[in-house]
Design a protein around this motif. Structure first.
Motif, PDB file in Angstrom:
ATOM      1  N   THR A  27      41.947  39.759  61.927  1.00 17.82           N
ATOM      2  CA  THR A  27      40.602  40.204  62.271  1.00 17.82           C
ATOM      3  C   THR A  27      39.533  39.680  61.320  1.00 17.82           C
ATOM      4  OG1 THR A  27      40.971  42.239  60.989  1.00 17.82           O
ATOM      5  CG2 THR A  27      41.457  42.311  63.351  1.00 17.82           C
ATOM      6  N   ARG A  28      39.914  39.247  60.128  1.00 16.02           N
ATOM      7  CA  ARG A  28      38.904  38.788  59.181  1.00 16.02           C
ATOM      8  C   ARG A  28      38.416  37.392  59.573  1.00 16.02           C
ATOM      9  NH1 ARG A  28      39.375  39.152  53.974  1.00 16.02           N
ATOM     10  NH2 ARG A  28      40.841  40.899  54.035  1.00 16.02           N
ATOM     11  N   PRO A  29      37.169  37.042  59.236  1.00 16.24           N
ATOM     12  CA  PRO A  29      36.645  35.724  59.606  1.00 16.24           C
ATOM     13  C   PRO A  29      37.377  34.599  58.904  1.00 16.24           C
ATOM     14  CG  PRO A  29      35.163  36.833  58.078  1.00 16.24           C
ATOM     15  CD  PRO A  29      36.196  37.841  58.474  1.00 16.24           C
ATOM     16  N   ALA A  30      37.264  33.409  59.453  1.00 16.22           N
ATOM     17  CA  ALA A  30      37.925  32.256  58.843  1.00 16.22           C
ATOM     18  C   ALA A  30      37.325  31.927  57.480  1.00 16.22           C
ATOM     19  CB  ALA A  30      37.831  31.041  59.764  1.00 16.22           C
ATOM     20  N   PHE A  31      36.052  32.259  57.300  1.00 17.25           N
ATOM     21  CA  PHE A  31      35.367  32.040  56.027  1.00 17.25           C
ATOM     22  C   PHE A  31      34.576  33.298  55.726  1.00 17.25           C
ATOM     23  CE2 PHE A  31      32.266  30.213  53.079  1.00 17.25           C
ATOM     24  CZ  PHE A  31      33.059  29.330  52.353  1.00 17.25           C
ATOM     25  N   PRO A  32      34.489  33.722  54.459  1.00 19.74           N
ATOM     26  CA  PRO A  32      33.830  34.990  54.145  1.00 19.74           C
ATOM     27  C   PRO A  32      32.342  34.990  54.475  1.00 19.74           C
ATOM     28  CG  PRO A  32      34.344  33.778  52.138  1.00 19.74           C
ATOM     29  CD  PRO A  32      35.045  33.083  53.257  1.00 19.74           C
ATOM     30  N   THR A  33      31.812  36.172  54.736  1.00 21.68           N
ATOM     31  CA  THR A  33      30.390  36.319  55.038  1.00 21.68           C
ATOM     32  C   THR A  33      29.554  36.128  53.775  1.00 21.68           C
ATOM     33  OG1 THR A  33      30.407  38.697  54.587  1.00 21.68           O
ATOM     34  CG2 THR A  33      30.957  37.993  56.840  1.00 21.68           C
ATOM     35  N   LYS A  34      28.258  35.881  53.960  1.00 20.06           N
ATOM     36  CA  LYS A  34      27.357  35.746  52.816  1.00 20.06           C
ATOM     37  C   LYS A  34      27.313  37.029  51.997  1.00 20.06           C
ATOM     38  CE  LYS A  34      24.335  32.309  55.001  1.00 20.06           C
ATOM     39  NZ  LYS A  34      22.958  32.023  55.510  1.00 20.06           N
ATOM     40  N   GLN A  35      27.405  38.168  52.681  1.00 17.65           N
ATOM     41  CA  GLN A  35      27.373  39.448  51.982  1.00 17.65           C
ATOM     42  C   GLN A  35      28.604  39.614  51.091  1.00 17.65           C
ATOM     43  OE1 GLN A  35      26.927  38.990  55.217  1.00 17.65           O
ATOM     44  NE2 GLN A  35      24.817  39.658  55.637  1.00 17.65           N
ATOM     45  N   ALA A  36      29.767  39.211  51.605  1.00 18.10           N
ATOM     46  CA  ALA A  36      30.996  39.326  50.815  1.00 18.10           C
ATOM     47  C   ALA A  36      30.946  38.419  49.587  1.00 18.10           C
ATOM     48  CB  ALA A  36      32.205  38.984  51.677  1.00 18.10           C
ATOM     49  N   ILE A  37      30.388  37.235  49.769  1.00 17.52           N
ATOM     50  CA  ILE A  37      30.269  36.303  48.641  1.00 17.52           C
ATOM     51  C   ILE A  37      29.281  36.851  47.613  1.00 17.52           C
ATOM     52  CG2 ILE A  37      29.526  33.992  47.977  1.00 17.52           C
ATOM     53  CD1 ILE A  37      30.558  33.017  50.716  1.00 17.52           C
ATOM     54  N   ALA A  38      28.163  37.408  48.087  1.00 19.68           N
ATOM     55  CA  ALA A  38      27.165  37.967  47.168  1.00 19.68           C
ATOM     56  C   ALA A  38      27.736  39.141  46.380  1.00 19.68           C
ATOM     57  CB  ALA A  38      25.930  38.407  47.951  1.00 19.68           C
ATOM     58  N   ALA A  39      28.633  39.894  47.008  1.00 19.05           N
ATOM     59  CA  ALA A  39      29.214  41.067  46.343  1.00 19.05           C
ATOM     60  C   ALA A  39      30.087  40.698  45.148  1.00 19.05           C
ATOM     61  CB  ALA A  39      30.022  41.882  47.350  1.00 19.05           C
ATOM     62  N   LEU A  40      30.516  39.443  45.056  1.00 21.51           N
ATOM     63  CA  LEU A  40      31.325  39.009  43.918  1.00 21.51           C
ATOM     64  C   LEU A  40      30.590  39.157  42.594  1.00 21.51           C
ATOM     65  CD1 LEU A  40      32.935  35.765  45.402  1.00 21.51           C
ATOM     66  CD2 LEU A  40      34.134  37.883  44.824  1.00 21.51           C
ATOM     67  N   SER A  41      29.266  39.225  42.658  1.00 20.01           N
ATOM     68  CA  SER A  41      28.485  39.356  41.429  1.00 20.01           C
ATOM     69  C   SER A  41      28.832  40.634  40.676  1.00 20.01           C
ATOM     70  CB  SER A  41      26.991  39.315  41.742  1.00 20.01           C
ATOM     71  OG  SER A  41      26.626  40.404  42.593  1.00 20.01           O
ATOM     72  N   ALA A  42      29.391  41.620  41.390  1.00 13.55           N
ATOM     73  CA  ALA A  42      29.770  42.873  40.733  1.00 13.55           C
ATOM     74  C   ALA A  42      30.874  42.664  39.703  1.00 13.55           C
ATOM     75  CB  ALA A  42      30.217  43.888  41.781  1.00 13.55           C
ATOM     76  N   LEU A  43      31.620  41.596  39.835  1.00  9.37           N
ATOM     77  CA  LEU A  43      32.684  41.294  38.866  1.00  9.37           C
ATOM     78  C   LEU A  43      32.144  40.597  37.621  1.00  9.37           C
ATOM     79  CD1 LEU A  43      35.438  39.953  41.303  1.00  9.37           C
ATOM     80  CD2 LEU A  43      35.386  42.193  40.176  1.00  9.37           C
ATOM     81  N   ASP A  44      30.927  40.086  37.713  1.00 12.25           N
ATOM     82  CA  ASP A  44      30.364  39.275  36.631  1.00 12.25           C
ATOM     83  C   ASP A  44      29.705  40.171  35.587  1.00 12.25           C
ATOM     84  OD1 ASP A  44      29.503  37.205  35.084  1.00 12.25           O
ATOM     85  OD2 ASP A  44      27.966  36.504  36.486  1.00 12.25           O
TER      86      ASP A  44
END
Length: 454
Positions: A27-44
């Motif tokens: 069910t997940r997209p073939a490539f992540p959404t912009k929102q999912a990529i932006a959320a990675l900043s929480a790890l930084d």
């Protein structure tokens, strides 16, 4: 202090999260959404002063990073010749992780040593290469090319009486390298790292399909390394091995074949494409492409087993091993047992299963190409393998369609350049890809072309 019970509970949670991720692949997209990529900043964040509970580390990793992963283990990822992971290979990888072995030699891990020896033999049998060849399991075709070309240069210089190990390259006879005009970037990278110099490479002219033209082969001698291709990255074509290799060998040159994915055609019903490749001196191929094993697993294969073992030897007073120990066949001294998932993949498929998987991808590529041609796309290659090279009516259309397909989330494939113009490349290499997935890809591309041209 972490107790045995705590550790076991943590690993159990990791297993469950991994299974939940596995269940979401459909069910997940073939490539992540912009929102999912932006959320990675929480790890930084700055490195924390105090310990963080292992469960919290795992939770952050899964809940923040998992949504931003590429679904290359799914059925609708058509980029970069990336295969999904076969179930047996994925399961083996999990077990090997629990073992946590340093798989350098028999003394480090008898289990890893024995299994990787078997895996090496099976690889040679599946690819019908000389059974006395050495097989080193490395991280990638790049690393394995480094190993093979190092062995080639050392062997050629030894024939001239030059002690490469003792005297290095200062004052040595020059070893020249001939590569295809369509040589893959990883081969050029390996040659650059080894000090050959990209400006000093001798370029062999290619035909319209990206194959070296035997009639325009540069002069060769016994201080030459000739690099050929099994599976050109855009067209999937093969250099004419039967016409070229005897000429090279007659001149005393060393022949290396970059077969990152295309070499596996030897295990298929299209094995005639690779006729004569077994005459080469060395080969590289990946497991994580068409064999569908986990990243990172590749093979350096050398006809002269001693040449590879001597070039890669890393014996020390405290760590001696047989010449064919894995630490003496590739770049890594301390290493993971990368050959075990390859063993598991081959054990689970067998000759017939391997042939059927590769045959299916070749058939699917041909079907996809025909549907796209009928819909007005330009299919730029002959589609002899699993690569479909495509262009729309013009460059702007080609770019727009690719971006729209990527934005849909249904599929993913990347750009390329062919004969100085933009194109896109559809690579079919996942065991999960069904005919229905190919239909979806074709219908999406046809729909997008109609929308953009209307």
């Amino acid at each position: 202090m972490t107790t045995y019970s705590d550790e076991r509970q943590l690993l159990g949670e990791a297993d469950q999260r991994a299974l939940d991720y596995f269940d979401s692949q459909h069910t997940r997209p073939a490539f992540p959404t912009k929102q999912a990529i932006a959320a990675l900043s929480a790890l930084d964040q700055p490195l924390n002063e105090h310990a963080l509970a292992a469960q919290q580390v795992l939770r952050h990793l899964d809940e923040i990073a998992s949504p931003a992963t590429v679904n290359s283990n799914g059925s609708r990822y058509f980029g970069f010749v990336i295969g999904a992971t076969l179930p047996a290979a994925a399961a083996a990888e999990r077990l090997v992780l629990a073992w946590d072995q340093c798989a350098s030699s028999f003394d480090n891990s008898p289990a890893a040593d024995v299994i990787e020896r078997i895996a090496g033999r099976w690889v040679l049998e599946a690819l019908r290469l000389p059974t006395s060849s050495a097989v080193g399991f490395g991280t990638s075709a790049t690393a394995c090319t480094l190993a093979c070309i190092s062995a080639a240069r050392r062997a050629l210089l030894a024939r001239k009486g030059w002690d490469f190990d003792g005297d290095g390259l200062m004052g040595a006879p020059e070893v020249r390298v001939v590569v295809s005009a369509s040589v893959h970037i990883t081969v050029k990278k390996a040659l650059r790292i080894l000090g050959f110099g990209t400006k000093r490479l001798i370029i062999a002219a290619t035909d319209a399909y990206g194959r070296i033209d035997p009639l325009q082969l540069p002069p060769l001698d016994d201080l030459c390394i000739l690099c050929l291709q099994a599976g050109e990255v855009n067209t999937g074509e093969f250099d004419p091995f039967s016409a070229i290799i005897p000429v090279a060998k007659g001149a005393g040159a060393w022949v290396h074949v970059d077969g990152a994915f295309g070499l596996w055609a030897r295990a298929s019903s299209s094995e005639q494409l690779t006729e004569g490749v077994e005459q080469a001196d060395s080969w590289t191929t990946d497991g994580h492409k068409w064999l569908n094993t986990p990243y990172d697993g590749a093979m350096a294969i050398c006809r002269d087993a001693d040449a590879l073992a001597q070039a890669m030897n890393s014996d020390a007073a405290y760590a001696c091993a047989s010449k064919d120990a894995q630490k003496n066949l590739n770049l890594e001294f301390s290493r993971r047992a990368r050959g075990i998932p390859i063993w598991a993949a081959l054990a689970s498929l067998g000759r017939e299963g391997l042939r059927q998987m590769i045959d299916q991808h070749i058939r699917q590529a041909s079907t996809l190409a025909e549907r796209l041609r009928t819909a007005g796309y330009q299919v730029l290659n002959r589609v002899v393998l699993n690569q479909v090279l495509v262009r729309a009516d013009d460059d702007q259309q080609t770019l727009a369609i690719r971006l729209a397909a990527q934005a849909s989330g249904q599929v993913w494939f990347g750009p390329t350049v062919w004969q100085d113009r933009p194109a896109f490349r559809l690579s079919i290499s996942s065991w999960r890809t069904t005919d229905a997935d190919i239909d979806l890809l074709a219908e999406l591309l046809i729909k997008l072309k109609q929308e953009i041209t209307s």
